[in-house]
Write an enzyme that holds these catalytic residues in place. Structure first.
Site, PDB file in Angstrom:
ATOM      1  N   LYS A   1     -86.963  17.575  39.395  1.00  0.00           N
ATOM      2  CA  LYS A   1     -85.870  18.275  38.711  1.00  0.00           C
ATOM      3  C   LYS A   1     -86.158  18.469  37.220  1.00  0.00           C
ATOM      4  CE  LYS A   1     -82.308  17.399  42.102  1.00  0.00           C
ATOM      5  NZ  LYS A   1     -83.008  16.595  43.128  1.00  0.00           N
TER       6      LYS A   1
HETATM    7  C1  LIG Z   1     -83.095  16.983  44.461  1.00  0.00           C
HETATM    8  C2  LIG Z   1     -84.145  16.345  45.289  1.00  0.00           C
HETATM    9  C3  LIG Z   1     -84.541  16.864  46.540  1.00  0.00           C
HETATM   10  C4  LIG Z   1     -83.863  18.060  47.174  1.00  0.00           C
HETATM   11  O1  LIG Z   1     -84.061  19.249  46.479  1.00  0.00           O
HETATM   12  P1  LIG Z   1     -83.209  20.557  46.795  1.00  0.00           P
HETATM   13  O2  LIG Z   1     -83.629  21.556  45.795  1.00  0.00           O
HETATM   14  O3  LIG Z   1     -81.776  20.153  46.662  1.00  0.00           O
HETATM   15  O4  LIG Z   1     -83.517  20.962  48.190  1.00  0.00           O
HETATM   16  C5  LIG Z   1     -85.578  16.235  47.209  1.00  0.00           C
HETATM   17  N1  LIG Z   1     -86.189  15.141  46.708  1.00  0.00           N
HETATM   18  C6  LIG Z   1     -85.842  14.611  45.507  1.00  0.00           C
HETATM   19  C7  LIG Z   1     -86.538  13.393  45.024  1.00  0.00           C
HETATM   20  C8  LIG Z   1     -84.804  15.187  44.752  1.00  0.00           C
HETATM   21  O5  LIG Z   1     -84.461  14.657  43.572  1.00  0.00           O
END
Ligand SMILES: *Cc1c(COP(=O)(O)O)cnc(C)c1O
Length: 467
Positions: free
Chosen positions: A112
């Site tokens: 993220k």
């Molecule tokens: C947010 C997240 C996901 C999922 O991502 P999306 O974009 O919501 O599909 C998967 N793994 C981790 C570690 C995350 O922080």
């Protein structure tokens, strides 16, 4: 570039307006009106570019007219030079023709950071020009909150309030939020659960009259287009490193809200030869049930060892449905109303489902399989996967269509963030990376508030009243 709503009944917006908007006025999500495409020759000419220069090529068409080319370059340089690895998104090989794309080299150790670091800079850039200030409000059970706080801590025009359920977030995850200092950063521990926090955020977006002055709320979850956009880049980067565009590639993506995998779908539309895209879910498998049985049915949330994929509804899926419905906004609005009426099981027309299945494979992976995959990959390579990435690797191995094509699983987080799963798999929790080594000793700052909307809103109004 103009942006349109998936439900066809909201004004077209510029990138800048989309950045500052959450949902469209008609309840839809914003998508680019036309997707920029690149020829194979053009993509091939980017092969030797470092990450930030490639990012500029891929992202500039989306922001053109709102963000100056040189300013974008500066932002990208600042963001990705702060990552803990010079390659920014390095590939780790785990078998013949099989890779993990390490997307956890950013400040909070999850993918993220790629988007939220950039989002913070983009917000400050446009707000400075508009002489405006905004308030970010979000609820988190983990990764989003810390990445949003790290991404906006240096913003002069943003106050950020992140709500988390008091006592229900792991120590590492909580400390990654509460030890970041800045006058504009506020961590609120709600005496309630994640849903209480989430409901308060939703209610606040619905009626923003509690905010003082001209302030508005900005969304930092993946309904914000800028987040998806930033994530397109690492698909290009990894594919180019493995021989694209002459050679095709395949991806397996650990999926919750369908944001990260939608970015992969965008990369494919833009011209990247992606042969296969695998939706990997945990037992919150609404997408896998839909893809495999043509039944869309919302079920209660299950708490798993992959908490960042614990969702009941996958909000960005609407962006894909918009394409499957050939941009017929009113028809999609009607479909979404049925999908959100939680009693119903919704099915799609066969031709639309067939299109979805051409584009995506899917797999649900349970906790035992997740743990077993962490153990298996460790035995085979000595490499410890975080549980979310393990979900992706398991799905990659089960769903792979062509062994000749490199298979890349997105490594969405560092295992140190998910102690429970690491211990259950029988491993010692790895050391925190250098820049976080003293995380457990740092001073924390947070306010504990009851799960009462008026109290929380009053707190936010008071703390933002310094302009
Ligand atoms: C947010 C997240 C996901 C999922 O991502 P999306 O974009 O919501 O599909 C998967 N793994 C981790 C570690 C995350 O922080």
């Amino acid at each position: 570039m103009k942006y349109i709503s998936t439900r066809g009944n909201a004004p077209e917006l510029t990138f800048e307006e989309v950045l500052l908007t959450g949902l469209a006025a008609d309840g839809g999500l914003y998508v680019p009106k036309e997707v920029p495409t690149f020829s194979a020759e053009e993509i091939a000419s980017w092969r030797d570019l470092p990450y930030t220069e490639l990012a500029h090529k891929v992202l500039y068409p989306f922001v053109e007219g709102c963000v100056d080319s040189a300013a974008l370059k500066t932002m990208l340089d600042e963001v990705y030079s702060g990552f803990g690895h010079k390659a920014v998104a390095p590939l780790q090989q785990i078998d013949h023709n099989e890779y993990v794309l390490e997307l956890f080299q950013g400040p909070t150790l999850a993918f993220k950071d790629f988007a939220l670091q950039l989002l913070g800079r983009l917000l400050d850039y446009v707000l400075e020009r508009r002489h405006e200030k905004v308030v970010i409000m979000g609820a988190t059970s983990g990764d989003t909150g810390s990445a949003a706080i790290e991404g906006t801590k240096a913003c002069r025009n943003v106050d950020i309030f992140i709500l988390h359920p008091h006592g229900k977030v792991s120590d590492v995850q909580r400390r990654q939020m509460t030890t970041v200092v800045g006058d504009n950063i506020h961590n609120i521990a709600i005496e309630g659960n994640f849903d209480d926090a989430q409901d308060m955020v939703k209610a606040s977006f619905g009626d923003q009259s509690f905010l003082r002055g001209e302030r508005k709320l900005v969304a930092v979850n993946s309904i914000n287009w800028a987040r998806i956009m930033a994530q397109i880049v690492y698909y290009f980067y990894s594919a180019l490193n493995l021989g694209a565009p002459e050679r095709a590639v395949a991806y397996s993506v650990p999926t919750g809200n369908f944001g990260d995998i939608f970015a992969g779908y965008m990369a494919k539309k833009m011209g990247l030869p992606i042969e296969q895209l695998i939706i990997a879910t945990n037992s919150n498998d609404v997408l896998h049930r839909f893809m495999s049985k043509n039944q869309y049915e919302v079920r209660p949330l299950k708490h798993t060892i992959t908490p960042s994929m614990d969702i009941a509804v996958s909000s960005n899926f609407e962006r894909l449905l918009f394409d499957l419905y050939d941009h017929d906004g009113p028809a999609l609005a009607e479909l979404m109303a049925r999908m959100n009426a939680k009693q119903d099981i919704v099915t799609l027309d066969e031709d639309k489902l067939a299109k979805a299945r051409e584009l995506f494979d899917s797999q649900a992976v349970d906790e035992n399989e997740t743990i077993a995959t962490m153990q298996q990959v460790y035995d085979e390579t000595g490499y410890l996967l975080d549980p979310h990435t393990a979900v992706g690797v398991k799905a990659a191995r089960d769903c792979r269509r062509n062994q000749q094509i490199p298979m890349i699983t997105l490594g969405t987080a560092h295992p140190v963030k998910f102690e429970e799963a690491v211990k259950r798999a029988g491993f010692d929790v790895p050391a925190l990376p250098h820049h976080l080594a003293d995380l457990m000793e740092r001073e924390e700052k947070l306010d504990v508030l009851p799960a009462e909307l008026a109290t929380v809103q009053g707190f936010i109004a008071e703390k933002t009243f310094h302009d």
